[in-house]
Design a protein around this motif. Structure first.
Motif, PDB file in Angstrom:
ATOM      1  N   ASN A   1       0.748  -1.383   0.072  1.00  0.00           N
ATOM      2  CA  ASN A   1      -0.005  -0.084  -0.055  1.00  0.00           C
ATOM      3  C   ASN A   1       0.842   1.097  -0.106  1.00  0.00           C
ATOM      4  O   ASN A   1       2.104   1.302   0.179  1.00  0.00           O
ATOM      5  CB  ASN A   1      -1.083  -0.079   1.137  1.00  0.00           C
ATOM      6  N   CYS A   2       0.302   2.280  -0.278  1.00  0.00           N
ATOM      7  CA  CYS A   2       0.995   3.610  -0.368  1.00  0.00           C
ATOM      8  C   CYS A   2       1.644   4.268   0.947  1.00  0.00           C
ATOM      9  O   CYS A   2       2.238   5.161   0.997  1.00  0.00           O
ATOM     10  CB  CYS A   2       0.011   4.715  -1.126  1.00  0.00           C
TER      11      CYS A   2
ATOM     12  N   GLY B   1      -3.770   3.509  -6.715  1.00  0.00           N
ATOM     13  CA  GLY B   1      -4.195   4.304  -5.585  1.00  0.00           C
ATOM     14  C   GLY B   1      -4.746   5.689  -6.760  1.00  0.00           C
ATOM     15  O   GLY B   1      -4.916   5.657  -7.782  1.00  0.00           O
ATOM     16  N   TRP B   2      -4.875   6.974  -5.986  1.00  0.00           N
ATOM     17  CA  TRP B   2      -5.564   7.994  -6.656  1.00  0.00           C
ATOM     18  C   TRP B   2      -4.174   9.066  -6.689  1.00  0.00           C
ATOM     19  O   TRP B   2      -3.685   9.162  -5.885  1.00  0.00           O
ATOM     20  CB  TRP B   2      -6.543   8.610  -5.870  1.00  0.00           C
TER      21      TRP B   2
ATOM     22  N   ASP C   1      -3.631   6.316  -1.208  1.00  0.00           N
ATOM     23  CA  ASP C   1      -4.564   5.310  -0.906  1.00  0.00           C
ATOM     24  C   ASP C   1      -4.941   5.463   0.534  1.00  0.00           C
ATOM     25  O   ASP C   1      -4.584   6.659   1.059  1.00  0.00           O
ATOM     26  CB  ASP C   1      -4.226   3.951  -1.286  1.00  0.00           C
ATOM     27  N   ARG C   2      -5.763   4.764   1.228  1.00  0.00           N
ATOM     28  CA  ARG C   2      -6.057   4.632   2.337  1.00  0.00           C
ATOM     29  C   ARG C   2      -5.069   4.906   3.479  1.00  0.00           C
ATOM     30  O   ARG C   2      -5.279   5.407   4.571  1.00  0.00           O
ATOM     31  CB  ARG C   2      -7.157   3.786   2.749  1.00  0.00           C
TER      32      ARG C   2
ATOM     33  N   VAL D   1      -7.296   7.456 -11.296  1.00  0.00           N
ATOM     34  CA  VAL D   1      -7.036   6.005 -10.305  1.00  0.00           C
ATOM     35  C   VAL D   1      -6.023   5.253 -11.431  1.00  0.00           C
ATOM     36  O   VAL D   1      -6.263   4.987 -12.665  1.00  0.00           O
ATOM     37  CB  VAL D   1      -8.325   5.147 -10.375  1.00  0.00           C
TER      38      VAL D   1
ATOM     39  N   ARG E   1     -12.334  10.611   1.128  1.00  0.00           N
ATOM     40  CA  ARG E   1     -10.865  10.636   0.775  1.00  0.00           C
ATOM     41  C   ARG E   1     -10.032  11.451   1.493  1.00  0.00           C
ATOM     42  O   ARG E   1      -8.673  11.268   1.572  1.00  0.00           O
ATOM     43  CB  ARG E   1     -10.641  10.637  -0.714  1.00  0.00           C
TER      44      ARG E   1
END
Length: 582
Positions: free
Chosen positions: A6-7, A23-24, A41-42, A71, A133
């Motif tokens: 993940n980011c 992610g975005w 991302d989250r 995305v 977000r």
């Protein structure tokens, strides 16, 4: 596999590792020969890098054409970042991208997806999926999850069983307005959405489930405010074979656990205060005890006050604001204007300054000499440097007005510290309250609350004096939970319905199922319900609950994102046997 990591997790230990992220696009910086992109991302943000030396021309052009909130998926190698950012968990590295895939393009968002955004509340509620977000909202929802999990874990370990109760129930005349649901199969009849699972949890006690809990949606069709929504969530609990002390101990334990587990704060004392004392000392039944400014009723030095505003009032009462004798006339006038607002409704405010040199000055010098002012200062336990603020009116009115002023001053003076927690039990509420409009008594909590032991006979002679075996848990000036010991026998419940104005036929029609159940061996029982939305907000250092709800309603009870409530077509109305006339 869309992502290998993940980011938010990459760091210096991952250097030279090949990874895949998705992610975005948070933002990008294009220098022509090099492009940096923040991918979110989250879990966090990772900086991506594309440059003309190490990236193909096509790849660099792809990066230059990326828009905010696109995305994307990227593959590449983790490298050491030249300009490190110590404020980011991933600030020591960046990803040298070798492959870029656009999974979905995005329109330009109507507000910036940043911690501090340029979007107003109504706009952000309309595009709530974008607002989520942003870190403040995302973290609030994660925080809510953490609190809910801590509740479930604690209560499960204490032997409580989670049981779901129905959402389509019967409308009852007590409490707030119901939301009603027409029945297609039963023409002209309606379900109601539950204001609480009250009767069902009592029936569970009759059924032998002696420790029940549920994190449950409830619905009330009432006016809204910052800490109220038409649908809200309760931590609903009930226990059998208990007395009040058992309930207080059980939920002190839960509250201690949450403060420790979620906030890292240890709270030992849960002081207890009678309802009558809370009203006398603070003017409301949910006092914030993190600071002083307790109410002080004033009496004339001799005979009467000699001041019509005081002499004509039921109650003359004041608060001492420590260290504020330096307030200017402009500051005091602002307080006077504040209490005169329609929301407070006061006629005015009397002030007395206890100056540092020991002298006393006031807004009513022509009515009170130095000796009278000294008398007031002694009653109010003021000292040099303090400011005394006094109001006079009917008892209930002036208590409410002064309570609001006390809280406003505490806000202005920084006394309501969000990282400081002061729980309080308020006990012995009135069982009944008189309603001037209907000219009869109503249950202050609900009609299933038991009177305090030994007070049942008072219902016949002085019903307004009867105390309820009820309790509220207050945290930082907010009621976070409330409950009572319940009536558990048919005769007492029938008597209560009688005093609340129900005919025997009405009581049977509305609550016959509960009274019948009491005849089959109902144990002594009681419970408590926490307001989860409000509890989470307070534990999170706030008092507005909206950011802790994924998709909240606005002040008009509307969901502006999906545009609800909305009209339905005539065919649906016909199926539901309804005709709407506006």
């Amino acid at each position: 596999m869309y992502r290998s990591h993940n980011c938010g997790e990459l760091n210096a230990s991952h250097i030279n590792t090949k990874v895949t992220l998705a992610g975005w696009v948070q933002k990008s910086r294009d220098k022509g020969f090099i492009v940096w992109v923040d991918l979110r991302d989250r879990y966090g943000i990772t900086q991506l890098v594309f440059d003309e030396e190490r990236s193909s021309k096509t790849l660099l052009q792809q990066a230059q054409n990326l828009g905010r909130e696109f995305v994307i998926q990227v593959k590449g190698t983790v490298i050491e970042r030249a300009s490190k950012n110590p404020n980011m968990p991933t600030g020591a590295i960046e990803l040298l991208v070798s492959e870029l895939t656009i999974l979905n393009e995005a329109l330009l968002p109507p507000f910036t997806i940043e911690d501090k955004t340029d979007g107003g509340e109504e706009l952000r509620m309309k595009y709530r999926y974008l607002d989520i977000r942003r870190n403040p909202v995302k973290n609030s929802l994660i925080f809510r999850h953490k609190v809910a999990q801590a509740v479930r874990n604690y209560l499960s370990k204490e032997g409580f069983i989670e049981v779901e109760t129905p959402y389509l129930i019967k409308s009852t005349p007590e409490g707030a307005r119901d939301f009603v649901v027409p029945s297609r199969m039963n023409a002209g009849q309606f379900y109601a959405l539950p204001q609480s699972p009250q009767t069902f949890k009592q029936l569970l006690m009759v059924g032998g489930m002696d420790k029940y809990f549920q994190i449950v949606k409830c619905f009330r069709d009432e006016d809204l405010r910052a800490d109220r929504q038409p649908e809200f969530t309760q931590i609903d609990c009930e226990m059998a074979f208990i007395e009040q002390e058992d309930i207080l101990n059980a939920f002190e334990g839960l509250t201690r656990h949450l403060l420790k587990e979620v906030n890292g704060v240890e709270v030992e004392k849960f002081p207890r205060m009678l309802y009558d004392d809370a009203m006398r000392l603070y003017g409301n039944d949910k006092p914030d005890i993190r600071f002083g400014m307790e109410f002080c009723p004033l009496t004339p030095k001799e005979g009467n006050f000699g001041f019509p505003v005081f002499d004509d009032a039921q109650l003359v009462v004041g608060i001492t604001v420590e260290g504020c004798a330096h307030y200017t006339r402009k500051q005091i006038d602002a307080l006077i204007d504040w209490v005169k607002r329609p929301q407070i409704g006061a006629n005015g405010l009397v002030w007395i300054k206890y100056n540092e040199d020991g002298s006393l000055t006031s807004s009513v010098n022509k009515f009170f000499d130095e000796a009278a002012l000294k008398h007031f200062s002694e009653e109010m336990k003021a000292k040099a440097g303090d400011l005394m603020l006094i109001m006079a009116e009917s008892t209930n009115k002036v208590r409410s007005q002064l309570s609001a002023l006390r809280m406003e001053l505490a806000e202005q003076l920084g006394l309501r510290k969000p990282n400081e927690f002061a729980p309080l039990w308020v006990l012995d509420f009135p069982l009944l309250e008189w309603d001037e409009d209907t000219k009869r008594y109503h249950a202050m909590h609900h009609p299933f609350t038991s009177p305090k032991p030994g007070q049942l006979e008072l219902l016949k002679t002085n019903p307004g004096a009867v105390k309820a075996n009820a309790y509220d848990l207050v945290l930082n000036g907010n009621e976070i939970g409330g409950g009572s010991i319940r009536i558990h026998d048919k005769e007492t419940q029938a008597l209560m319905f009688d005093y609340l104005g129900f005919t025997p036929e009405q009581a049977k029609a509305q609550f016959g199922f509960l009274m019948d159940a009491f005849q089959y061996g109902a144990p002594p029982h009681g419970g408590l319900a926490f307001g989860l939305d409000r509890l989470v907000a307070i534990l999170g250092g706030q008092e507005t609950i909206r950011d802790f709800i994924a998709f909240p309603k606005n002040n008009s009870g509307r969901d502006v994102m999906i545009d609800a409530p909305a009209a339905i077509d005539n065919l649906q109305l016909q199926e539901l046997h309804l005709k709407v006339e506006l």
